[in-house]
Design a protein around this motif. Structure first.
Motif, short mmCIF file in Angstrom:
data_model
loop_
_atom_site.label_atom_id
_atom_site.label_comp_id
_atom_site.label_asym_id
_atom_site.label_seq_id
_atom_site.Cartn_x
_atom_site.Cartn_y
_atom_site.Cartn_z
N GLY A 161 0.79 -1.22 0.00
CA GLY A 161 0.00 0.00 0.00
C GLY A 161 0.82 1.27 0.00
O GLY A 161 0.32 2.33 -0.39
N SER A 162 2.08 1.16 0.44
CA SER A 162 2.95 2.33 0.54
C SER A 162 4.39 1.87 0.43
O SER A 162 4.72 0.76 0.88
CB SER A 162 2.72 3.03 1.88
OG SER A 162 3.74 3.98 2.13
N ASP A 163 5.25 2.73 -0.13
CA ASP A 163 6.67 2.37 -0.14
C ASP A 163 7.23 2.32 1.28
O ASP A 163 8.28 1.71 1.52
CB ASP A 163 7.48 3.31 -1.03
CG ASP A 163 7.43 4.75 -0.54
OD1 ASP A 163 6.49 5.12 0.18
OD2 ASP A 163 8.35 5.51 -0.89
N ASN A 164 6.53 2.92 2.24
CA ASN A 164 6.96 2.81 3.63
C ASN A 164 6.81 1.38 4.17
O ASN A 164 7.38 1.05 5.22
CB ASN A 164 6.16 3.77 4.52
CG ASN A 164 6.52 5.22 4.23
OD1 ASN A 164 7.68 5.52 3.94
ND2 ASN A 164 5.54 6.10 4.28
N ASP A 165 6.06 0.54 3.48
CA ASP A 165 5.92 -0.86 3.89
C ASP A 165 7.13 -1.69 3.48
O ASP A 165 7.39 -2.75 4.07
CB ASP A 165 4.67 -1.50 3.26
CG ASP A 165 3.37 -0.81 3.69
OD1 ASP A 165 3.31 -0.31 4.83
OD2 ASP A 165 2.44 -0.77 2.86
N LEU A 166 7.84 -1.24 2.46
CA LEU A 166 8.88 -2.07 1.85
C LEU A 166 9.93 -2.58 2.83
O LEU A 166 10.31 -3.76 2.77
CB LEU A 166 9.53 -1.30 0.69
CG LEU A 166 10.50 -2.09 -0.19
CD1 LEU A 166 9.87 -3.34 -0.77
CD2 LEU A 166 11.03 -1.20 -1.32
N HIS A 181 -6.78 2.66 -1.32
CA HIS A 181 -7.51 3.90 -1.01
C HIS A 181 -7.04 5.08 -1.85
O HIS A 181 -7.85 5.91 -2.25
CB HIS A 181 -7.33 4.25 0.48
CG HIS A 181 -7.71 3.13 1.39
ND1 HIS A 181 -6.82 2.50 2.22
CD2 HIS A 181 -8.89 2.48 1.56
CE1 HIS A 181 -7.43 1.54 2.90
NE2 HIS A 181 -8.69 1.50 2.51
N ARG A 182 -5.72 5.17 -2.10
CA ARG A 182 -5.17 6.35 -2.77
C ARG A 182 -5.13 6.18 -4.29
O ARG A 182 -5.21 7.18 -5.01
CB ARG A 182 -3.77 6.64 -2.25
CG ARG A 182 -3.74 7.07 -0.79
CD ARG A 182 -2.32 7.03 -0.25
NE ARG A 182 -2.22 7.58 1.10
CZ ARG A 182 -1.25 7.26 1.96
NH1 ARG A 182 -0.30 6.41 1.61
NH2 ARG A 182 -1.22 7.80 3.16
N THR A 183 -4.96 4.94 -4.75
CA THR A 183 -4.92 4.71 -6.21
C THR A 183 -5.78 3.48 -6.56
O THR A 183 -5.29 2.51 -7.13
CB THR A 183 -3.46 4.50 -6.71
OG1 THR A 183 -2.86 3.42 -5.97
CG2 THR A 183 -2.62 5.75 -6.57
N ALA A 219 0.46 -6.53 0.89
CA ALA A 219 0.89 -6.08 2.21
C ALA A 219 0.39 -4.67 2.45
O ALA A 219 0.55 -3.79 1.59
CB ALA A 219 2.42 -6.11 2.30
N ALA A 220 -0.20 -4.45 3.62
CA ALA A 220 -0.66 -3.10 3.95
C ALA A 220 -0.77 -2.97 5.46
O ALA A 220 -0.94 -3.95 6.19
CB ALA A 220 -2.00 -2.80 3.29
N GLY A 221 -0.66 -1.72 5.90
CA GLY A 221 -0.82 -1.43 7.31
C GLY A 221 -2.07 -0.60 7.56
O GLY A 221 -2.80 -0.25 6.64
N MET A 222 -2.32 -0.32 8.83
CA MET A 222 -3.46 0.49 9.28
C MET A 222 -4.80 -0.09 8.79
O MET A 222 -5.07 -1.25 9.01
CB MET A 222 -3.24 1.95 8.86
CG MET A 222 -1.98 2.53 9.53
SD MET A 222 -1.46 4.15 8.93
CE MET A 222 -2.79 5.19 9.50
C1 RP5 Z 1 -1.44 1.74 4.26
O1 RP5 Z 1 -1.31 2.84 5.09
C2 RP5 Z 1 -0.05 1.42 3.79
O2 RP5 Z 1 0.06 0.07 3.48
C3 RP5 Z 1 0.81 1.84 4.95
O3 RP5 Z 1 1.15 0.73 5.78
C4 RP5 Z 1 -0.07 2.79 5.72
C5 RP5 Z 1 0.50 4.18 5.82
O4 RP5 Z 1 0.89 4.64 4.54
P1 RP5 Z 1 1.85 5.89 4.42
O5 RP5 Z 1 1.07 7.08 4.96
O6 RP5 Z 1 3.06 5.61 5.26
O7 RP5 Z 1 2.18 6.02 2.96
O8 RP5 Z 1 -2.30 1.96 3.20
#
Ligand code: RP5
Length: 170
Positions: free
Chosen positions: A12-17, A42-44, A66-69
């Protein structure tokens, strides 16, 4: 156009990598070609649908998402496809991954996501689970998975021998 890899790791985000190093390492060790993407449910959301519409008919066989939150990425992939989707809930956020775990695992009946555990073990198991799905129809991958499992067992035996030497019975 590049040949479609059988496995995709979408996050979901490069912060997950950084939390997915184990997934990448295991798939590499098992010599499984991989497509890696950052696409957000959610964003794309349009990009997610477009990617799946192209990748699945082109030979994508297993998705690791993989995703967080509020981790809806794996569920969104599963909603759009019938190939296996493996979910990795990513540690982090105010609830330290519990939100991601519940968002990923608690799918409505009819749309399954194979959800891994939190943390580095979950990231590792996602790669192994994807490999084991492919291994059902690919003896070469099955042999590599079996070798990895045997190496894990050898590592435990070596630790057992070390601990027993340090703490002899009696
Ligand atoms: C999720 O929201 C992403 O997978 C990530 O873990 C979390 C926060 O995203 P960023 O705000 O760090 O891009 O969709």
């Amino acid at each position: 156009m590049a040949k479609q890899a059988p496995v995709a790791l979408v996050m979901g985000s490069d912060n997950d990598l950084p939390k997915l190093e184990n997934t990448l390492a295991v798939l590499k060790a098992l010599q499984i070609p991989l497509e890696v993407r950052v696409i957000s449910a959610h964003r794309t959301p349009e990009e997610l649908r477009e990617w799946l519409d192209a990748a699945v008919p082109n030979g994508l066989k297993v998705i690791i998402a993989a995703a967080g939150m509020a981790a809806h990425l794996a569920g969104a992939c599963a909603a759009h496809t019938t190939i296996p989707v493996i979910g990795i809930p990513v540690l982090g956020g105010a609830l330290n991954g519990l939100d991601a775990l519940l968002s990923t695992v608690n799918m409505p009946g009819g749309v399954p996501v194979g959800t891994m555990g939190l943390g580095s073990a979950g990231a590792r198991n996602a790669a192994l689970f994807a490999a084991q799905i492919l291994a059902v129809a690919d003896p070469a991958i099955a042999a590599r998975v079996a070798a990895l499992r045997a190496a894990d067992a050898d590592a435990v035996r070596a630790k057992d021998a070390k601990v027993r030497a340090e703490h002899p019975s009696g």
